[in-house]
Design an enzyme around this catalytic site. Structure first.
Site, PDB file in Angstrom:
ATOM      1  NE  ARG A 280      13.644  24.785  18.893  1.00 15.90           N
ATOM      2  CZ  ARG A 280      12.745  25.764  18.439  1.00 15.90           C
ATOM      3  NH1 ARG A 280      11.587  26.106  18.870  1.00 15.90           N
ATOM      4  NH2 ARG A 280      13.352  26.560  17.720  1.00 15.90           N
TER       5      ARG A 280
ATOM      6  CB  CYS B 211      12.540  24.839  41.522  1.00 19.28           C
ATOM      7  SG  CYS B 211      11.717  23.797  42.108  1.00 19.28           S
ATOM      8  CD  GLU B 212      16.312  27.332  37.189  1.00 14.11           C
ATOM      9  OE1 GLU B 212      16.396  28.540  37.255  1.00 14.11           O
ATOM     10  OE2 GLU B 212      17.277  26.571  37.374  1.00 14.11           O
TER      11      GLU B 212
ATOM     12  CE1 TYR C 106      18.188  20.368  16.136  1.00 14.37           C
ATOM     13  CE2 TYR C 106      16.453  21.657  15.179  1.00 14.37           C
ATOM     14  CZ  TYR C 106      17.847  21.024  14.932  1.00 14.37           C
ATOM     15  OH  TYR C 106      18.463  21.082  13.819  1.00 14.37           O
TER      16      TYR C 106
ATOM     17  CD  GLU D  41      24.676  18.890   6.457  1.00 11.41           C
ATOM     18  OE1 GLU D  41      25.109  18.050   6.076  1.00 11.41           O
ATOM     19  OE2 GLU D  41      24.940  19.666   7.257  1.00 11.41           O
ATOM     20  N   PRO D  42      18.477  18.924   6.214  1.00  7.42           N
ATOM     21  CG  PRO D  42      16.411  18.555   5.112  1.00  7.42           C
ATOM     22  CD  PRO D  42      17.930  18.189   4.992  1.00  7.42           C
ATOM     23  N   GLY D  43      16.997  19.027   9.241  1.00  8.46           N
ATOM     24  CA  GLY D  43      16.789  18.317  10.513  1.00  8.46           C
ATOM     25  C   GLY D  43      15.054  18.872  10.700  1.00  8.46           C
ATOM     26  NE  ARG D  44      14.164  24.737  12.582  1.00  4.11           N
ATOM     27  CZ  ARG D  44      14.887  25.080  14.076  1.00  4.11           C
ATOM     28  NH1 ARG D  44      13.685  24.914  15.075  1.00  4.11           N
ATOM     29  NH2 ARG D  44      15.984  25.364  14.370  1.00  4.11           N
TER      30      ARG D  44
ATOM     31  CE1 TYR E  64      18.604  27.971  20.720  1.00  2.00           C
ATOM     32  CE2 TYR E  64      16.743  26.806  20.726  1.00  2.00           C
ATOM     33  CZ  TYR E  64      18.105  26.716  20.604  1.00  2.00           C
ATOM     34  OH  TYR E  64      18.974  25.812  20.400  1.00  2.00           O
TER      35      TYR E  64
END
Ligand code: LLP
Length: 426
Positions: A323, A354-355, A384, A285-288, A327
């Site tokens: 992402r 503003c981060e 993602y 069941e891959p997404g990426r 991460y």
């Protein structure tokens, strides 16, 4: 020159006279027509990713099925491309079930793998005939109707992931049923009257080592085999999760999917024989793997600032692509409308939020030929990407476009101010 193998291997990305073309469409035209920031997906790449995977496995094991993990990219048009190819769906919640259904995926090819499910959602899934994958033994008691089929998600106590945040098994992972409770879970389901079973494991994401996939199937079958023998149950399907990685960095190699498929299916057959388990469906069941390299994010340079360092400001930021901030993920950046420009500088690429964590890359090469309004393309954003974007700092979300052999179709409109205040009450 920024022409690393990671994008050269994606044939749908081409350098035509210095202008990046995605599946036959010029990024300059896409940006002019649809604006930026813009998510662009190549239909042909989605299809070829799906076919490569299916062909690699079915050669060795005809009962192989792909259930696309809708969470990776839930745009209905993207899901439909894969559904039309024959994919089933891994759905993490009711909305993903509905998206999969709307794309044309039949009920019996949708596996509902929610985590910490609401009782209401469990009942909906059972009452409507979806396959249910439970990751908590206590949820069995909350089922009112007996499901036709039941699957359990195992946490084998160890996990592996392409980044710290991408490990989904082990004592600290919130997912899955621990080793010690697995047999009890199947016993309870049997007592409830369930007749058909599956078993599932998803221990990490973005893995580029074939060894991992061989090990995971061995581990899963060494759990399923003894259960099957002791309880006398037959497994309809063995689900080895997603996890197939893609190279984000130029120095990373692609996953050799033929090697993965050969090793996984050899190991599977060996274990099925050992435990006399017949020939269940093998589900991945891959997404990426299916959607990641089909997507690029087009963004315009908004300012070039000489602070203590040089900052290239973009109209995409952590609100558009989370992402890197979440991460520390790397996304390769192309000078999309000046592909042949040579880097002669070092810069930080940042967004408008503003981060200070709103940064895509630090101290990366840059070409001083590029200026405000030039276009950059961030690679590997099909998975993602948009689905993790937000309206933080009151930024409307980006638009999404599907490109297919020179033709571009808008598949999600850019949000406006009205979308930001929709549903609010003053
Ligand atoms: N199946 C289940 C039950 C999952 O939870 C996931 C992903 C998949 C399949 C698909 O995994 P994949 O083939 O994409 O590795 N946001 C992170 C990835 C989180 C994955 C969550 N679960 C990222 O941006 O890398």
């Amino acid at each position: 020159m920024l022409r690393p193998p990671i994008w050269k291997s994606v044939v749908e990305l081409e350098n035509r006279n210095g202008i990046l073309h995605v599946d036959g469409c010029s990024v300059e035209e896409l940006a002019d027509v649809f604006g930026t920031p813009l998510y662009v997906y190549s239909r042909n790449r989605l299809v070829s990713n799906y076919r490569r995977l299916v062909n690699a496995y079915r050669r060795h094991y005809p009962k192989f099925q792909v259930y696309y993990a809708v969470k990776a990219n839930n745009n209905p048009a993207v899901v439909k491309v894969l559904a039309d190819e024959g994919a089933g769906a891994d759905a993490s919640c009711l909305s993903e079930i509905l998206i999969a259904q709307r794309a044309g995926i039949p009920v019996d090819k949708i596996l509902y793998s929610g985590v910490y499910n609401h009782t209401r959602d469990l009942h909906y899934a059972v009452d409507n005939g979806f396959r249910l994958n439970l990751e908590d033994i206590s949820q069995i008691e909350r089922l009112v109707t007996v499901p036709k089929a039941l699957c359990f998600r195992i946490n084998p106590g160890v996990g592996l992931g392409g980044a710290e945040g991408l490990v989904f098994a082990g004592p600290d992972a919130k997912f899955g049923i621990p080793d010690r409770d697995i047999e009890q879970a199947y016993r309870m389901a049997q007592q409830l009257g369930v007749e058909r079973f599956g078993i599932h494991m998803m221990t990490g994401s973005n893995i580029l080592s074939p060894d991992y996939f061989e090990a995971i199937v061995a581990k899963l079958l060494d759990i399923a085999g003894p259960i099957s023998q002791r309880l006398g149950i037959r497994f309809d399907f063995i689900d080895i999760g997603g996890s197939l990685g893609v190279p984000y960095r130029p120095e990373q190699d692609e996953l050799d999917i033929d090697d993965v498929a050969r090793r996984v299916t050899n190991k599977l057959r060996e274990k099925l024989d050992l435990y006399d388990m017949g020939e269940p469906d093998l589900i991945h069941e891959p997404g990426r793997y299916l959607v990641c390299d089909a997507g690029i994010l087009l963004t315009r340079v908004t300012s070039i600032k000489k602070g203590y360092k040089k900052f290239i400001g973009l109209d995409a930021g952590m609100n558009t692509l989370l992402r890197p901030a979440l991460y520390g993920a790397y996304h390769h950046i192309l000078y999309a409308n000046q592909l042949n420009a040579l880097p002669d500088d070092q810069v930080n690429f940042v967004g408008q939020i503003c981060e200070n964590s709103d940064i895509f890359a630090k101290d990366l090469p840059f070409s001083s030929q590029l200026t405000v309004d030039d276009l950059l393309g961030l690679l590997n954003v099909g998975a993602y990407g948009f689905c993790m974007s937000s309206q933080y700092n009151s930024q409307p979300r980006a638009a999404e476009v599907m490109v297919d052999s020179g033709k571009a179709t808008l598949i999600r409109e850019r949000e406006t101010f009205d979308d930001l205040v929709k549903g609010t009450i003053m």
